[in-house]
Design a protein around this motif. Structure first.
Motif, PDB file in Angstrom:
ATOM      1  N   PHE A 109      41.483  57.286   0.054  1.00 26.81           N
ATOM      2  CA  PHE A 109      40.845  57.248   1.373  1.00 26.81           C
ATOM      3  C   PHE A 109      41.751  57.961   2.381  1.00 26.81           C
ATOM      4  CE2 PHE A 109      43.470  53.408   1.573  1.00 26.81           C
ATOM      5  CZ  PHE A 109      43.934  53.407   2.893  1.00 26.81           C
ATOM      6  N   ALA A 110      41.144  58.413   3.470  1.00 27.80           N
ATOM      7  CA  ALA A 110      41.884  59.219   4.450  1.00 27.80           C
ATOM      8  C   ALA A 110      42.295  58.444   5.688  1.00 27.80           C
ATOM      9  CB  ALA A 110      41.040  60.427   4.857  1.00 27.80           C
ATOM     10  N   VAL A 111      41.544  57.393   6.023  1.00 23.88           N
ATOM     11  CA  VAL A 111      41.821  56.720   7.291  1.00 23.88           C
ATOM     12  C   VAL A 111      41.272  55.297   7.271  1.00 23.88           C
ATOM     13  CG1 VAL A 111      39.698  57.630   8.366  1.00 23.88           C
ATOM     14  CG2 VAL A 111      41.641  56.946   9.806  1.00 23.88           C
ATOM     15  N   MET A 112      42.008  54.383   7.923  1.00 21.79           N
ATOM     16  CA  MET A 112      41.603  52.979   8.031  1.00 21.79           C
ATOM     17  C   MET A 112      41.519  52.577   9.506  1.00 21.79           C
ATOM     18  SD  MET A 112      43.400  49.570   6.364  1.00 21.79           S
ATOM     19  CE  MET A 112      44.935  49.694   7.310  1.00 21.79           C
ATOM     20  N   ASP A 113      40.553  51.734   9.824  1.00 24.00           N
ATOM     21  CA  ASP A 113      40.395  51.279  11.205  1.00 24.00           C
ATOM     22  C   ASP A 113      41.662  50.612  11.738  1.00 24.00           C
ATOM     23  OD1 ASP A 113      40.208  49.004   9.588  1.00 24.00           O
ATOM     24  OD2 ASP A 113      38.194  48.457  10.235  1.00 24.00           O
ATOM     25  N   GLY A 114      42.265  49.718  10.947  1.00 24.07           N
ATOM     26  CA  GLY A 114      43.462  49.017  11.388  1.00 24.07           C
ATOM     27  C   GLY A 114      44.653  49.934  11.624  1.00 24.07           C
TER      28      GLY A 114
END
Length: 439
Positions: free
Chosen positions: A370-375
């Motif tokens: 994955f490239a990006v997480m909200d946290g």
């Protein structure tokens, strides 16, 4: 077909060339150690060895793909027409680096086998990686190198341009981690009373009122965003994947009981409309029996085999975590990414099978980075929803440029837009709309 001559075919070479050419570029590749076969080949070809055979396209190899085990390596980042690369082999060449060794170094997570300082959750920190330290973590450099190399092949073999231009399609996968299905509901008497007492001690009158309104079904629980997420999936034709935490309550695993009938009904309902996977709890990386139990709990609820996973807290111990996933028959894992920074931990936005350096073999777990997480954006970097949206779209464009797979990580609570997540529900829908496959 692309033919590559090398003086020795090793598992590392087969693995790396398959990822670069077959998975990223969708080009059939074959390796040979026979000089006469290479010379006789009239199609696209190049040699990957220590010395050129003649005047063919030649990439000088370093030792990494012919070695075994782990050793300290000198990493010196150089510029290749605006793109960082390393393992420089000829500064005067049009391709100045051994991009295949560099690709293996990143995708195998070679640096994570080396001694390093772990973070507070016993994870390999982004700050320890060469990608972060050299400011290319936000670029899928392996895919970029592959496409630059393909352009070079087209220049040298223009008559085979149609064979080399077999493109993949950009894909977007929205993943949702369910760490806490509900903020207030179905927590049980002890946890509910404890929460009320905590609110009273801290004079959180608003939370006390909200808690009672939700418990008595006057107001909807703010974390119960599952119907909305599924509706958005249908509206924008987005592939959505939910990972459910099925652990007992611990300091790090605070979901409601996996045996709660309401939680079971929720999972069953979600599984009717979207893909689901297991969210192995905090302590499972060192406890395979616990992993098996949690996976079975989810399988008993949905009544089909669970084949996808993402580790809670993104805890990866390499290669042990993937070895455990093989043992419990997980075939797809979505943990490959960092908590503290966005970007491409393995240097690629193309799903790949993990290579176990301990045993020098490819193992049957397909890794979806994955490239990006909200946290990451909200809690670690303190970005606003507007800035976060811009960052996500910039990452998505990087992936689109190389026809890769763009994967985001959100949580059901962040999609609520409540309290500290104000504005993130709009961000999420705008993101789906922008990356929608619907016309």
């Amino acid at each position: 077909m692309l033919l590559v001559y090398t003086h020795k075919i090793t598992p590392r070479i087969s693995y790396t060339f398959k990822h670069v050419f077959t998975r990223i570029l969708n080009i059939e590749v074959e390796l040979t150690t026979k000089i006469e076969e290479f010379i006789a080949h009239t199609g696209i070809k190049f040699s990957y060895t220590k010395q050129a055979l003649g005047k063919e396209l030649f990439i000088k190899s370093t030792d990494l793909l012919f070695d075994q085990g782990i050793d300290y390596l000198d990493i010196n980042i150089v510029d290749w027409n605006g793109v960082p690369c390393f393992f420089q082999n000829n500064s005067n060449a049009e391709i100045p680096c051994d991009i295949f060794s560099a690709s293996f170094y990143l995708i195998s997570r070679y640096e994570e086998y080396l001694p390093h300082v772990k973070d507070e959750f016993e994870r390999f920190p982004a700050e320890e990686s060469i990608a972060f330290q050299n400011k290319f973590l936000d670029k899928p450099v392996i895919d970029i190198w592959a496409y630059k190399f393909k352009d070079h092949l087209i220049q040298l073999f223009p008559e085979f341009k149609s064979q080399l231009n077999t493109k993949k399609q950009f894909k977007f996968i929205s993943t949702i981690d369910v760490d806490m299905a509900f903020k207030y509901k179905h927590k049980g008497i002890i946890r509910t009373i404890g929460g009320i007492i905590n609110d009273l001690v801290h004079l959180n009158l608003k939370d006390i009122i909200q808690r009672f309104l939700i418990i008595f079904n006057i107001k909807k629980d703010p974390f119960d965003t599952f119907d909305e997420i599924i509706a958005l999936q249908k509206k924008y034709n987005i592939t959505t994947l939910f990972f459910f935490l099925m652990s007992e309550y611990t300091t790090y695993d605070k979901n409601i009981s996996a045996g709660n009938i309401n939680y079971k009904l929720l999972i069953k309902n979600v599984a009717d409309y979207a893909m689901v996977g297991i969210h192995p709890s905090y302590f499972t990386p060192k406890n395979e029996l616990k992993l098996k139990k949690e996976k079975k709990r989810l399988e008993d609820i949905v009544n089909f085999p669970i084949k996808k996973s993402r580790q809670h807290y993104l805890r990866l111990d390499l290669p042990e975590t993937y070895q455990s996933l093989v043992d419990v028959e997980i075939v797809e894992d979505y943990t490959m990414g960092y908590a503290s920074h966005y970007g491409f931990r393995a240097g690629t936005c193309t799903p790949f099978y993990f290579y176990d350096i301990d045993f020098e073999i490819q193992i049957p777990v397909k890794v979806f980075p994955f490239a990006v997480m909200d946290g990451t954006l909200k809690d670690y970097l303190n970005f606003t929803p507007k800035k976060s949206y811009d960052i996500i779209l910039r990452l998505a464009q990087e992936v689109k440029n190389v026809n890769g797979t763009f994967i985001t990580l959100f949580h059901n609570e962040s999609v609520s837009g409540e309290d500290r997540w104000r504005g993130w529900n709009k961000l999420y829908e705008n993101l789906l709309k922008k990356l929608s496959t619907k016309v």
